[in-house]
Design a protein around this motif. Structure first.
Motif, PDB file in Angstrom:
ATOM      1  N   VAL A 175      17.361  79.664  54.535  1.00 36.69           N
ATOM      2  CA  VAL A 175      17.686  80.746  53.599  1.00 36.69           C
ATOM      3  C   VAL A 175      17.402  80.323  52.164  1.00 36.69           C
ATOM      4  O   VAL A 175      16.814  81.073  51.367  1.00 36.69           O
ATOM      5  N   LEU A 176      17.820  79.114  51.802  1.00 39.79           N
ATOM      6  CA  LEU A 176      17.698  78.672  50.413  1.00 39.79           C
ATOM      7  C   LEU A 176      16.267  78.310  50.026  1.00 39.79           C
ATOM      8  O   LEU A 176      15.958  78.184  48.839  1.00 39.79           O
ATOM      9  N   ALA A 177      15.391  78.182  51.006  1.00 38.17           N
ATOM     10  CA  ALA A 177      13.972  77.977  50.686  1.00 38.17           C
ATOM     11  C   ALA A 177      13.354  79.227  50.071  1.00 38.17           C
ATOM     12  O   ALA A 177      12.323  79.146  49.399  1.00 38.17           O
ATOM     13  N   ARG A 178      13.994  80.374  50.290  1.00 35.06           N
ATOM     14  CA  ARG A 178      13.447  81.616  49.737  1.00 35.06           C
ATOM     15  C   ARG A 178      14.390  82.307  48.751  1.00 35.06           C
ATOM     16  O   ARG A 178      13.953  83.098  47.913  1.00 35.06           O
ATOM     17  N   ASP A 179      15.702  82.040  48.848  1.00 40.28           N
ATOM     18  CA  ASP A 179      16.683  82.682  47.969  1.00 40.28           C
ATOM     19  C   ASP A 179      17.416  81.624  47.151  1.00 40.28           C
ATOM     20  O   ASP A 179      17.622  80.492  47.614  1.00 40.28           O
ATOM     21  N   GLU A 180      17.853  82.012  45.965  1.00 40.38           N
ATOM     22  CA  GLU A 180      18.539  81.052  45.099  1.00 40.38           C
ATOM     23  C   GLU A 180      19.923  80.705  45.630  1.00 40.38           C
ATOM     24  O   GLU A 180      20.380  79.562  45.525  1.00 40.38           O
ATOM     25  N   TRP A 181      20.608  81.712  46.195  1.00 41.53           N
ATOM     26  CA  TRP A 181      21.963  81.523  46.696  1.00 41.53           C
ATOM     27  C   TRP A 181      22.038  82.001  48.140  1.00 41.53           C
ATOM     28  O   TRP A 181      21.134  82.676  48.630  1.00 41.53           O
ATOM     29  N   LEU A 182      23.116  81.694  48.814  1.00 35.49           N
ATOM     30  CA  LEU A 182      23.193  81.941  50.256  1.00 35.49           C
ATOM     31  C   LEU A 182      23.118  83.420  50.607  1.00 35.49           C
ATOM     32  O   LEU A 182      22.553  83.785  51.645  1.00 35.49           O
ATOM     33  N   ALA A 183      23.689  84.281  49.786  1.00 34.92           N
ATOM     34  CA  ALA A 183      23.683  85.713  50.083  1.00 34.92           C
ATOM     35  C   ALA A 183      22.632  86.474  49.297  1.00 34.92           C
ATOM     36  O   ALA A 183      22.655  87.698  49.245  1.00 34.92           O
ATOM     37  N   GLY A 184      21.687  85.755  48.681  1.00 36.13           N
ATOM     38  CA  GLY A 184      20.624  86.424  47.939  1.00 36.13           C
ATOM     39  C   GLY A 184      20.454  85.834  46.554  1.00 36.13           C
ATOM     40  O   GLY A 184      20.551  84.623  46.353  1.00 36.13           O
ATOM     41  N   ASP A 185      20.229  86.711  45.574  1.00 36.58           N
ATOM     42  CA  ASP A 185      19.955  86.249  44.216  1.00 36.58           C
ATOM     43  C   ASP A 185      21.218  85.927  43.423  1.00 36.58           C
ATOM     44  O   ASP A 185      21.125  85.281  42.370  1.00 36.58           O
ATOM     45  N   ALA A 186      22.380  86.393  43.892  1.00 34.11           N
ATOM     46  CA  ALA A 186      23.616  86.230  43.129  1.00 34.11           C
ATOM     47  C   ALA A 186      24.544  85.208  43.789  1.00 34.11           C
ATOM     48  O   ALA A 186      24.712  85.198  45.011  1.00 34.11           O
ATOM     49  N   TYR A 187      25.123  84.354  42.977  1.00 33.00           N
ATOM     50  CA  TYR A 187      26.157  83.429  43.401  1.00 33.00           C
ATOM     51  C   TYR A 187      27.338  84.225  43.929  1.00 33.00           C
ATOM     52  O   TYR A 187      27.732  85.241  43.347  1.00 33.00           O
ATOM     53  N   SER A 188      27.931  83.783  45.033  1.00 32.51           N
ATOM     54  CA  SER A 188      28.976  84.583  45.669  1.00 32.51           C
ATOM     55  C   SER A 188      29.974  83.697  46.397  1.00 32.51           C
ATOM     56  O   SER A 188      29.871  82.457  46.413  1.00 32.51           O
ATOM     57  N   LEU A 189      30.929  84.346  47.050  1.00 30.56           N
ATOM     58  CA  LEU A 189      31.902  83.621  47.858  1.00 30.56           C
ATOM     59  C   LEU A 189      31.246  82.856  49.002  1.00 30.56           C
ATOM     60  O   LEU A 189      31.819  81.873  49.494  1.00 30.56           O
ATOM     61  N   ALA A 190      30.064  83.273  49.435  1.00 31.07           N
ATOM     62  CA  ALA A 190      29.370  82.500  50.458  1.00 31.07           C
ATOM     63  C   ALA A 190      29.096  81.085  49.950  1.00 31.07           C
ATOM     64  O   ALA A 190      29.293  80.100  50.669  1.00 31.07           O
ATOM     65  N   ASP A 191      28.668  80.962  48.708  1.00 27.42           N
ATOM     66  CA  ASP A 191      28.394  79.657  48.115  1.00 27.42           C
ATOM     67  C   ASP A 191      29.682  78.888  47.841  1.00 27.42           C
ATOM     68  O   ASP A 191      29.771  77.684  48.108  1.00 27.42           O
ATOM     69  N   ILE A 192      30.677  79.592  47.327  1.00 31.62           N
ATOM     70  CA  ILE A 192      31.965  78.958  47.028  1.00 31.62           C
ATOM     71  C   ILE A 192      32.598  78.405  48.295  1.00 31.62           C
ATOM     72  O   ILE A 192      33.073  77.261  48.336  1.00 31.62           O
ATOM     73  N   ASN A 193      32.624  79.206  49.343  1.00 30.90           N
ATOM     74  CA  ASN A 193      33.285  78.784  50.573  1.00 30.90           C
ATOM     75  C   ASN A 193      32.527  77.661  51.285  1.00 30.90           C
ATOM     76  O   ASN A 193      33.127  76.857  51.994  1.00 30.90           O
ATOM     77  N   MET A 194      31.235  77.588  51.086  1.00 33.83           N
ATOM     78  CA  MET A 194      30.443  76.522  51.696  1.00 33.83           C
ATOM     79  C   MET A 194      30.480  75.233  50.887  1.00 33.83           C
ATOM     80  O   MET A 194      30.324  74.125  51.431  1.00 33.83           O
ATOM     81  N   ALA A 195      30.700  75.337  49.597  1.00 34.36           N
ATOM     82  CA  ALA A 195      30.559  74.190  48.694  1.00 34.36           C
ATOM     83  C   ALA A 195      31.328  72.946  49.135  1.00 34.36           C
ATOM     84  O   ALA A 195      30.770  71.840  49.128  1.00 34.36           O
ATOM     85  N   PRO A 196      32.618  73.042  49.517  1.00 35.58           N
ATOM     86  CA  PRO A 196      33.345  71.811  49.849  1.00 35.58           C
ATOM     87  C   PRO A 196      32.776  71.045  51.040  1.00 35.58           C
ATOM     88  O   PRO A 196      32.881  69.813  51.094  1.00 35.58           O
TER      89      PRO A 196
END
Length: 246
Positions: A175-196
């Protein structure tokens, strides 16, 4: 008023602290030292009978699951939204949250216990371990602590956990090979929840992000550059003497 019961090295606690930091929300905190078994104290069991952190208390409304807590924070405090406004974007976040809850949260525990917790537990008297394990309300949690203290996590379980975590990173890489963040172009809870979970794996020598998952490495670098990441607190787990905090 928001009050957060948490532990500094708990991945699920880190999820909530990062969401609170991104939303710039003030809160009171109660820090539990899990290595001293403070999660088994009667006062905390009255708040969460499962003896798990984090717990959020919002003016008497108590929530006990980190993903639900973060969804609630985003709904209850609409400033600095952390989920897309459109249905498709929210569905993408929900898909990642399911993976985090069903795979990452469970799989990370076994190598973490083996590497970070077992040496500490082996320094404790058997009677202290036995007493703590008897008081743990969740049988699987009790088994994991007992295994870590006695013989270590079984090799087959460690192998299976690492396989799950590598599949998760492979999926992120795609996913990140084509999108900046996990759920698309915007930083979201998907990134926050995965971060730890990615942060925890970054400390394991067998996970070479730059070589094996370069898009994940770039994503992780962008995460660490956000001011909220530092405010949330992501300590490296270490073996500490019994008399100190973890």
């Amino acid at each position: 008023m928001l009050r957060l019961y948490h532990a500094w090295a708990s991945t699920c606690s880190q999820k909530v602290r990062l969401a609170l930091a991104e939303k710039e929300l003030a809160y009171d905190e109660v820090v539990l030292n899990l290595r001293r078994f403070e999660q088994l104290a009667p006062d905390f069991l009255a708040i969460n009978p499962d003896a798990m952190v984090p717990v959020l208390d919002h003016d008497g409304f108590v929530l006990r699951e980190s993903t639900i807590i973060n969804d609630y924070l985003d709904d209850a405090f609409p400033d600095h939204p952390l989920r897309p406004a459109d249905a498709k974007g929210r569905a993408k976040v929900a898909v990642w949250n399911r993976l985090i809850d069903d795979v990452a949260t469970l799989a990370i525990k076994k190598p973490s216990f083996q590497r970070n917790l077992r040496p500490y537990l082996q320094s404790l008297p058997d009677a202290e371990i036995d007493d703590a394990v008897r008081r743990m309300p969740n049988p699987e949690t009790a088994r994991r602590w007992r295994d870590a203290a006695r013989n270590g996590i079984p090799e087959a379980e460690l192998t299976a956990a690492h396989a799950e975590l590598r599949r998760m990173l492979d999926r992120m890489q795609g996913v990140l090979a084509r999108d900046e963040w996990l759920a698309g172009d915007a930083y979201s809870l998907a990134d926050i929840n995965m971060a730890p979970f990615v942060h925890r794996l970054s400390d394991f020598p067998e996970y070479d992000f730059d070589r094996q998952w370069p898009a994940v490495a770039n994503w992780y670098a962008r995460l660490r550059e956000r001011p909220a990441f530092a405010r949330a607190g992501f300590p490296v787990q270490t073996v500490v003497p019994k008399a100190q905090s973890s």
